[in-house]
Design a protein around this motif. Structure first.
Motif, PDB file in Angstrom:
ATOM      1  N   LEU A  70       7.105 -10.538  -4.067  1.00 24.59           N
ATOM      2  CA  LEU A  70       5.461  -9.950  -4.015  1.00 24.59           C
ATOM      3  C   LEU A  70       4.513 -10.061  -5.235  1.00 24.59           C
ATOM      4  CD1 LEU A  70       6.851  -7.129  -2.484  1.00 24.59           C
ATOM      5  CD2 LEU A  70       5.728  -8.984  -1.127  1.00 24.59           C
ATOM      6  N   HIS A  72       2.547  -9.151  -8.004  1.00 29.51           N
ATOM      7  CA  HIS A  72       1.451  -7.998  -8.215  1.00 29.51           C
ATOM      8  C   HIS A  72       0.586  -7.976  -9.474  1.00 29.51           C
ATOM      9  CE1 HIS A  72       4.521  -4.502  -6.317  1.00 29.51           C
ATOM     10  NE2 HIS A  72       3.742  -5.241  -6.276  1.00 29.51           N
ATOM     11  N   PRO A 192       9.404   1.362   3.979  1.00 31.79           N
ATOM     12  CA  PRO A 192       7.804   0.283   3.636  1.00 31.79           C
ATOM     13  C   PRO A 192       7.991   1.283   1.746  1.00 31.79           C
ATOM     14  CG  PRO A 192       7.569   1.653   5.329  1.00 31.79           C
ATOM     15  CD  PRO A 192       9.319   1.640   5.296  1.00 31.79           C
ATOM     16  N   SER A 195       3.495   2.644  -2.191  1.00 30.43           N
ATOM     17  CA  SER A 195       2.656   1.668  -2.892  1.00 30.43           C
ATOM     18  C   SER A 195       3.055   0.505  -2.798  1.00 30.43           C
ATOM     19  CB  SER A 195       2.761   2.435  -3.836  1.00 30.43           C
ATOM     20  OG  SER A 195       1.367   1.749  -4.486  1.00 30.43           O
ATOM     21  N   HIS A 196       2.326   0.337  -2.806  1.00 34.63           N
ATOM     22  CA  HIS A 196       2.015  -2.152  -3.045  1.00 34.63           C
ATOM     23  C   HIS A 196       2.381  -1.946  -4.559  1.00 34.63           C
ATOM     24  CE1 HIS A 196      -2.781  -0.907  -3.579  1.00 34.63           C
ATOM     25  NE2 HIS A 196      -2.402  -2.508  -3.685  1.00 34.63           N
ATOM     26  N   GLU A 197       1.455  -1.045  -5.164  1.00 35.31           N
ATOM     27  CA  GLU A 197       2.283  -1.818  -6.761  1.00 35.31           C
ATOM     28  C   GLU A 197       2.670  -0.373  -7.611  1.00 35.31           C
ATOM     29  OE1 GLU A 197      -2.125  -3.441  -7.756  1.00 35.31           O
ATOM     30  OE2 GLU A 197      -2.130  -1.774  -8.267  1.00 35.31           O
ATOM     31  N   SER A 214      11.508  -5.066  -1.847  1.00 40.11           N
ATOM     32  CA  SER A 214      10.584  -6.466  -0.913  1.00 40.11           C
ATOM     33  C   SER A 214       9.203  -5.073  -0.231  1.00 40.11           C
ATOM     34  CB  SER A 214      11.456  -7.094  -0.185  1.00 40.11           C
ATOM     35  OG  SER A 214      12.335  -6.184   1.048  1.00 40.11           O
ATOM     36  N   GLU A 215       8.841  -5.673   0.997  1.00 39.67           N
ATOM     37  CA  GLU A 215       7.420  -4.423   1.370  1.00 39.67           C
ATOM     38  C   GLU A 215       8.420  -3.692   2.423  1.00 39.67           C
ATOM     39  OE1 GLU A 215       5.055  -7.631   3.452  1.00 39.67           O
ATOM     40  OE2 GLU A 215       3.976  -7.763   2.059  1.00 39.67           O
ATOM     41  N   SER A 218      12.381   0.031  -0.250  1.00 41.78           N
ATOM     42  CA  SER A 218      11.364   0.906  -2.191  1.00 41.78           C
ATOM     43  C   SER A 218      13.404   0.918  -2.916  1.00 41.78           C
ATOM     44  CB  SER A 218      11.545   1.713  -1.038  1.00 41.78           C
ATOM     45  OG  SER A 218      10.486   1.935  -0.324  1.00 41.78           O
ATOM     46  N   HIS A 250       0.265  10.294  -1.969  1.00 40.59           N
ATOM     47  CA  HIS A 250       1.525   9.367  -2.112  1.00 40.59           C
ATOM     48  C   HIS A 250       2.658  10.707  -1.416  1.00 40.59           C
ATOM     49  CE1 HIS A 250      -0.165   6.199  -4.132  1.00 40.59           C
ATOM     50  NE2 HIS A 250      -0.882   7.063  -4.856  1.00 40.59           N
TER      51      HIS A 250
END
Length: 389
Positions: A70, A72, A192, A195-197, A214-215, A218, A250
């Motif tokens: 991923l 970033h 999941p 946050s994506h960052e 990964s997506e 966590s 969050h």
């Protein structure tokens, strides 16, 4: 057995060095005291600098990383109940890659097997000898017999507790260390990421980090006392505490699930100088440890590999010792800059015994300055994505 470079340790630094040497036509053997399955079972870092990404590509082991990793382009600093984004790409024109160390190790193992590299696992009593002279060698025990590998050089890639640094006379080595008064309680869970960052959180209750592998997997951490016991932390208690330390958006969005790994890691900074002793070179955690706050441990090992590989390639290709003679000072120059960055991130984001009062106000002022100053944000960003080799 005879080889050109004997590599003690089959973690990512040993395997990366071995593969780069193999690709360059330099014979090498990797020896490890533990099994392949044990090595692949270890859970470690997952944020790769562009320099390490490039080295994996050079080793021919970067394909799966680019397919599954991923990229970033930023990180989030959370304090005062809000997110503050550091735009890594915009400030430095560089990214980081989130890809677990276990996957890096797996890819390097696969590449080594595919290219015929020799790795000896489950080797007992691995010991380097003769590295102060012209005939270094490594011995190990297997199947009731002692085996010997003669070589030109020995690379000690066997970690903080390995035999390589311990084999150096105490009078020849100087160590520097700082032990921090807390640890990180971390979990891995197949949920999941919130946050994506990555989120680095400073909170009155202590530091927290939201990361990922990964997506769908966590990696979460919270600062804890060194005397905490894992058995006292159920998953529910951990998630409740993590939510308290994050901005409400969050905390409310977090998906929870059972953890499959839970551990407490103490934090320390450690450096051994020099990193070369005759024909023995220390690489990675054998020479230095950083607190994980700056995501530098695995990446520092990669830069050590870069410098050592360049020196060995120059030695065998040009019969010049300039590169290997420069290995220790070149590596240590970058090591100490990474130590400084990791220390500064740790000091800025964690609660220390004296954080209350003046210390807390200093943290608040530093964070506020950091996110509102382009110069300060750029300095953090360029250190986070990795200083040049």
């Amino acid at each position: 057995m005879r080889t050109q470079v004997a590599i003690i340790g089959s973690g990512p630094s040993g395997l990366l060095l071995g593969q780069l040497l193999t690709n360059a036509g330099i014979d090498n053997v990797v020896i490890d005291r533990v099994s392949k399955d044990y090595i692949l079972g270890r859970v470690r870092a997952g944020v790769l600098e562009e320099g390490m990404v490039g080295l994996l590509d050079s080793a021919g082991a970067g394909g799966r990383m680019h397919a599954e990793g991923l990229p970033h382009e930023g990180v989030l600093l959370a304090f005062d109940g809000q997110d503050h984004r550091i735009d890594l790409l915009g400030l430095t024109d560089k990214r980081v890659m989130v890809y677990g160390q276990t996957e890096v190790t797996h890819d390097l193992m696969d590449k080594r097997e595919a290219t015929g590299g020799v790795t000896i696992y489950d080797a007992g009593n691995v010991t380097p000898h003769g590295f102060a002279g012209d005939q270094p060698y490594v011995t190990y025990e297997m199947d009731g017999a002692t085996h010997r590998i003669d070589c030109d050089f020995i690379a000690g890639c066997d970690g903080y507790h390995g035999i390589s640094r311990k084999s150096v006379p105490e009078s020849a080595i100087k160590t520097f260390e700082k032990v921090y008064p807390f640890g990180w309680l971390g979990i891995l869970a197949d949920v999941p990421p919130v946050s994506h960052e990555l989120i680095y959180a400073n909170h009155p209750r202590g530091f927290a980090l939201c990361s990922m592998r990964s997506e769908t997997r966590s990696r979460y951490y919270i600062q804890c006392a060194l005397d905490e016991r894992i058995e006292d932390w159920s998953d529910d208690r951990f998630y409740d505490e993590l939510r308290r330390r994050l901005p409400s958006a969050h905390a409310e969005a977090m998906v929870t699930g059972p953890s499959f790994e839970k551990s407490i890691a103490p934090l320390r900074s450690f450096v051994a100088e020099p990193m070369r002793f005759g024909k023995l070179f220390l690489v990675g955690d054998a020479a230095h440890i950083v607190p994980p706050t700056g995501a530098k441990g695995l990446n520092l090992a990669a830069s050590d590999v870069h410098y050592l590989f360049e020196g060995l390639q120059e030695f065998y290709g040009e019969r010049s010792t300039a590169g290997i003679d420069a290995y220790s000072p070149r590596a240590l120059k970058r090591v100490w800059k990474a130590e400084r960055f990791s220390w500064s991130m740790t000091m800025m984001l964690h609660r220390f015994p004296d954080t209350e009062g003046f210390g807390q106000k200093i943290q608040e002022a530093e964070l506020d300055y950091l996110v509102h100053s382009t110069a300060a944000s750029t300095a953090l960003a360029e250190n986070y994505v990795g200083l040049p080799y």
